[in-house]
Enzyme design. Sequence first.
Site, PDB file in Angstrom:
ATOM      1  N   GLN A   1     -10.461  -2.628   2.255  1.00 47.38           N
ATOM      2  CA  GLN A   1      -9.727  -3.287   3.485  1.00 47.38           C
ATOM      3  C   GLN A   1      -9.815  -2.143   4.725  1.00 47.38           C
ATOM      4  O   GLN A   1      -9.501  -2.405   5.753  1.00 47.38           O
ATOM      5  CB  GLN A   1      -8.749  -3.563   3.153  1.00 47.38           C
ATOM      6  CG  GLN A   1      -7.347  -2.848   3.072  1.00 47.38           C
ATOM      7  CD  GLN A   1      -6.029  -3.573   2.559  1.00 47.38           C
ATOM      8  OE1 GLN A   1      -6.063  -4.096   1.668  1.00 47.38           O
ATOM      9  NE2 GLN A   1      -4.936  -3.706   3.532  1.00 47.38           N
TER      10      GLN A   1
ATOM     11  N   LEU B   1       6.682   3.222   1.746  1.00 47.43           N
ATOM     12  CA  LEU B   1       7.503   2.155   1.924  1.00 47.43           C
ATOM     13  C   LEU B   1       8.445   2.188   2.696  1.00 47.43           C
ATOM     14  O   LEU B   1       9.275   3.346   2.795  1.00 47.43           O
ATOM     15  CB  LEU B   1       8.222   1.658   0.270  1.00 47.43           C
ATOM     16  CG  LEU B   1       7.021   1.419  -0.733  1.00 47.43           C
ATOM     17  CD1 LEU B   1       7.741   1.282  -2.011  1.00 47.43           C
ATOM     18  CD2 LEU B   1       6.255   0.019  -0.272  1.00 47.43           C
ATOM     19  N   HIS B   2       8.961   1.244   3.393  1.00 48.97           N
ATOM     20  CA  HIS B   2      10.106   1.242   4.367  1.00 48.97           C
ATOM     21  C   HIS B   2      10.935  -0.004   4.262  1.00 48.97           C
ATOM     22  O   HIS B   2      10.581  -0.859   3.340  1.00 48.97           O
ATOM     23  CB  HIS B   2       9.361   1.235   5.868  1.00 48.97           C
ATOM     24  CG  HIS B   2       8.540   0.329   6.451  1.00 48.97           C
ATOM     25  ND1 HIS B   2       8.653  -1.150   6.156  1.00 48.97           N
ATOM     26  CD2 HIS B   2       7.220   0.542   6.494  1.00 48.97           C
ATOM     27  CE1 HIS B   2       7.367  -1.655   6.534  1.00 48.97           C
ATOM     28  NE2 HIS B   2       6.615  -0.705   6.777  1.00 48.97           N
TER      29      HIS B   2
ATOM     30  N   LYS C   1       5.141  -9.784   9.161  1.00 44.06           N
ATOM     31  CA  LYS C   1       4.367  -8.847  10.077  1.00 44.06           C
ATOM     32  C   LYS C   1       2.726  -8.971  10.139  1.00 44.06           C
ATOM     33  O   LYS C   1       2.093  -8.797  11.315  1.00 44.06           O
ATOM     34  CB  LYS C   1       4.873  -7.487   9.741  1.00 44.06           C
ATOM     35  CG  LYS C   1       4.147  -6.144  10.063  1.00 44.06           C
ATOM     36  CD  LYS C   1       4.439  -5.895  11.464  1.00 44.06           C
ATOM     37  CE  LYS C   1       3.870  -4.726  12.104  1.00 44.06           C
ATOM     38  NZ  LYS C   1       2.585  -4.443  11.531  1.00 44.06           N
TER      39      LYS C   1
ATOM     40  N   GLN D   1      -2.665 -11.808   7.807  1.00 36.91           N
ATOM     41  CA  GLN D   1      -3.125 -11.756   6.475  1.00 36.91           C
ATOM     42  C   GLN D   1      -2.602 -12.720   5.620  1.00 36.91           C
ATOM     43  O   GLN D   1      -3.012 -13.373   4.718  1.00 36.91           O
ATOM     44  CB  GLN D   1      -2.677 -10.490   6.221  1.00 36.91           C
ATOM     45  CG  GLN D   1      -2.263  -9.969   4.681  1.00 36.91           C
ATOM     46  CD  GLN D   1      -2.227  -8.630   4.580  1.00 36.91           C
ATOM     47  OE1 GLN D   1      -2.919  -7.685   4.936  1.00 36.91           O
ATOM     48  NE2 GLN D   1      -0.845  -8.273   4.093  1.00 36.91           N
TER      49      GLN D   1
ATOM     50  N   VAL E   1      10.979  -7.229   9.658  1.00 41.32           N
ATOM     51  CA  VAL E   1      12.101  -6.474   9.870  1.00 41.32           C
ATOM     52  C   VAL E   1      11.699  -5.405  10.932  1.00 41.32           C
ATOM     53  O   VAL E   1      10.485  -4.785  10.984  1.00 41.32           O
ATOM     54  CB  VAL E   1      12.309  -5.374   8.512  1.00 41.32           C
ATOM     55  CG1 VAL E   1      13.626  -4.395   8.693  1.00 41.32           C
ATOM     56  CG2 VAL E   1      12.641  -6.451   7.378  1.00 41.32           C
TER      57      VAL E   1
ATOM     58  N   HIS F   1       9.082  -3.573   3.692  1.00 40.61           N
ATOM     59  CA  HIS F   1       8.744  -3.825   2.471  1.00 40.61           C
ATOM     60  C   HIS F   1       9.780  -4.165   1.599  1.00 40.61           C
ATOM     61  O   HIS F   1       9.721  -5.025   0.673  1.00 40.61           O
ATOM     62  CB  HIS F   1       8.143  -2.441   1.470  1.00 40.61           C
ATOM     63  CG  HIS F   1       6.682  -2.003   2.308  1.00 40.61           C
ATOM     64  ND1 HIS F   1       6.856  -0.830   3.170  1.00 40.61           N
ATOM     65  CD2 HIS F   1       5.528  -2.602   2.490  1.00 40.61           C
ATOM     66  CE1 HIS F   1       5.620  -0.765   3.593  1.00 40.61           C
ATOM     67  NE2 HIS F   1       4.748  -1.607   3.066  1.00 40.61           N
TER      68      HIS F   1
ATOM     69  N   MET G   1       0.954  -1.292   0.033  1.00 35.50           N
ATOM     70  CA  MET G   1       0.005  -0.105  -0.052  1.00 35.50           C
ATOM     71  C   MET G   1       0.878   1.147  -0.014  1.00 35.50           C
ATOM     72  O   MET G   1       0.398   2.420   0.388  1.00 35.50           O
ATOM     73  CB  MET G   1      -0.839   0.067   1.299  1.00 35.50           C
ATOM     74  CG  MET G   1      -1.922  -1.225   1.092  1.00 35.50           C
ATOM     75  SD  MET G   1      -3.560  -1.053   2.051  1.00 35.50           S
ATOM     76  CE  MET G   1      -2.906  -0.572   3.496  1.00 35.50           C
TER      77      MET G   1
ATOM     78  N   LEU H   1       8.609  -2.636  11.875  1.00 34.43           N
ATOM     79  CA  LEU H   1       8.650  -1.460  11.108  1.00 34.43           C
ATOM     80  C   LEU H   1       7.003  -1.529  10.660  1.00 34.43           C
ATOM     81  O   LEU H   1       6.651  -2.679  10.206  1.00 34.43           O
ATOM     82  CB  LEU H   1       9.416  -1.679  10.026  1.00 34.43           C
ATOM     83  CG  LEU H   1      11.161  -1.237  10.113  1.00 34.43           C
ATOM     84  CD1 LEU H   1      11.846  -0.918   8.960  1.00 34.43           C
ATOM     85  CD2 LEU H   1      11.363  -0.138  11.215  1.00 34.43           C
TER      86      LEU H   1
HETATM   87  P1  AMP Z   1       1.132  -3.194   3.568  1.00 37.96           P
HETATM   88  O1  AMP Z   1       1.956  -1.897   2.683  1.00 37.96           O
HETATM   89  O2  AMP Z   1       1.181  -2.535   4.936  1.00 37.96           O
HETATM   90  O3  AMP Z   1       0.171  -3.532   2.852  1.00 37.96           O
HETATM   91  O4  AMP Z   1       2.384  -4.285   3.408  1.00 37.96           O
HETATM   92  C1  AMP Z   1       2.788  -4.736   2.226  1.00 37.96           C
HETATM   93  C2  AMP Z   1       3.495  -5.923   2.566  1.00 37.96           C
HETATM   94  O5  AMP Z   1       4.495  -5.576   3.540  1.00 37.96           O
HETATM   95  C3  AMP Z   1       2.848  -6.803   3.681  1.00 37.96           C
HETATM   96  O6  AMP Z   1       3.037  -8.190   3.203  1.00 37.96           O
HETATM   97  C4  AMP Z   1       3.304  -6.794   4.936  1.00 37.96           C
HETATM   98  O7  AMP Z   1       3.224  -7.895   5.689  1.00 37.96           O
HETATM   99  C5  AMP Z   1       4.647  -6.392   4.427  1.00 37.96           C
HETATM  100  N1  AMP Z   1       5.364  -5.980   5.664  1.00 37.96           N
HETATM  101  C6  AMP Z   1       4.830  -4.835   6.273  1.00 37.96           C
HETATM  102  N2  AMP Z   1       5.871  -4.429   7.385  1.00 37.96           N
HETATM  103  C7  AMP Z   1       6.755  -5.304   7.410  1.00 37.96           C
HETATM  104  C8  AMP Z   1       7.978  -5.696   8.174  1.00 37.96           C
HETATM  105  N3  AMP Z   1       8.203  -4.716   9.325  1.00 37.96           N
HETATM  106  N4  AMP Z   1       8.575  -6.581   7.862  1.00 37.96           N
HETATM  107  C9  AMP Z   1       8.443  -7.456   6.817  1.00 37.96           C
HETATM  108  N5  AMP Z   1       7.426  -7.168   6.105  1.00 37.96           N
HETATM  109  C10 AMP Z   1       6.325  -6.366   6.346  1.00 37.96           C
END
Ligand code: AMP
Length: 274
Positions: free
Chosen positions: A58, A30-31, A146, A150, A173, A34, A27, A181
């Site tokens: 969602q 990004l960190h 994380k 899901q 991470v 991701h 979404m 994160l």
């Molecule tokens: P989101 O942008 O929140 O939908 O996350 C996109 C993807 O990044 C999802 O598969 C999350 O589980 C993964 N993600 C988010 N935060 C972390 C993290 N700290 N470490 C590893 N994967 C992550």
Amino acid sequence: MQVAETVARARELFAASPRPLGFVPTMGALHAGHLALVRRARERCATVAASIFVNPLQFGPSEDLARYPRDPEHDRQKLEAAGVDAVFMPDGAAMYPDGFATTVDVGAIATVFEGAIRPGHFRGVATIIAKLLNVVRPDVLFLGQKDAQQAIVLRHMIADLNFSVETEIVPTVRESDGLALSSRNAYLDAQERAIAPTLHAALEAVGAALQAGRTKSDAVAAGSTALSPSATLEYLDVVDGTTFAPVERLDAPAFVIGAARFGKTRLIDNLWIP
Ligand code: AMP
């Protein structure tokens, strides 16, 4: 890095991509979490695709869709620097045109924990991922640990609906103090940020107590005291690593899962116990 903004352009791009094709849906905002998914995809796959789409389906009516962080220009730069070959960045109308009506209901697993607190959340997640899988047609889908529930929900959907894609779950991470994160960490004020790592500490306390042979209720009690008293615990539990059903003992791989509120911000986290 190629950028596709329409379904038609994305289909064309990904149909011509060298295989295996790895896919990292996000979404945005990004960190490094991701980017760990991208790095893992880069290790395994000839082509790496990502998507950036803040999925309205969602978010609940009282949730943070409008204030969800958005930074598409930096996101593009980060993906390109991490070696992504192509990114799909549709707008809302591309994914949910007028007349859109079909959703994916993943059953009981979507009604517990995050699904109980956020009704409809996993329907939104499953629906957008089903759509993205049909557009991108990847060989491997990379998901973050994380968001463990899901990932398990999506594995069920993929099996139940016979999607032809493998899933790989990539470890969480964290910051050096243990905080996972998350894009939502940006909402924490300095005081909340200081105590936010106690959610991870609570999970570790549960895991350690279980591994020391204590009962689940003892372990969860120990975990609850590790959480800062200024936070509000929503749940702390131990669930089977495949089904997400609560378990009493560590007889099989499991997740210790937790959610807590720090001020107005909800954080979730988990530990994998192999
Ligand atoms: P989101 O942008 O929140 O939908 O996350 C996109 C993807 O990044 C999802 O598969 C999350 O589980 C993964 N993600 C988010 N935060 C972390 C993290 N700290 N470490 C590893 N994967 C992550």
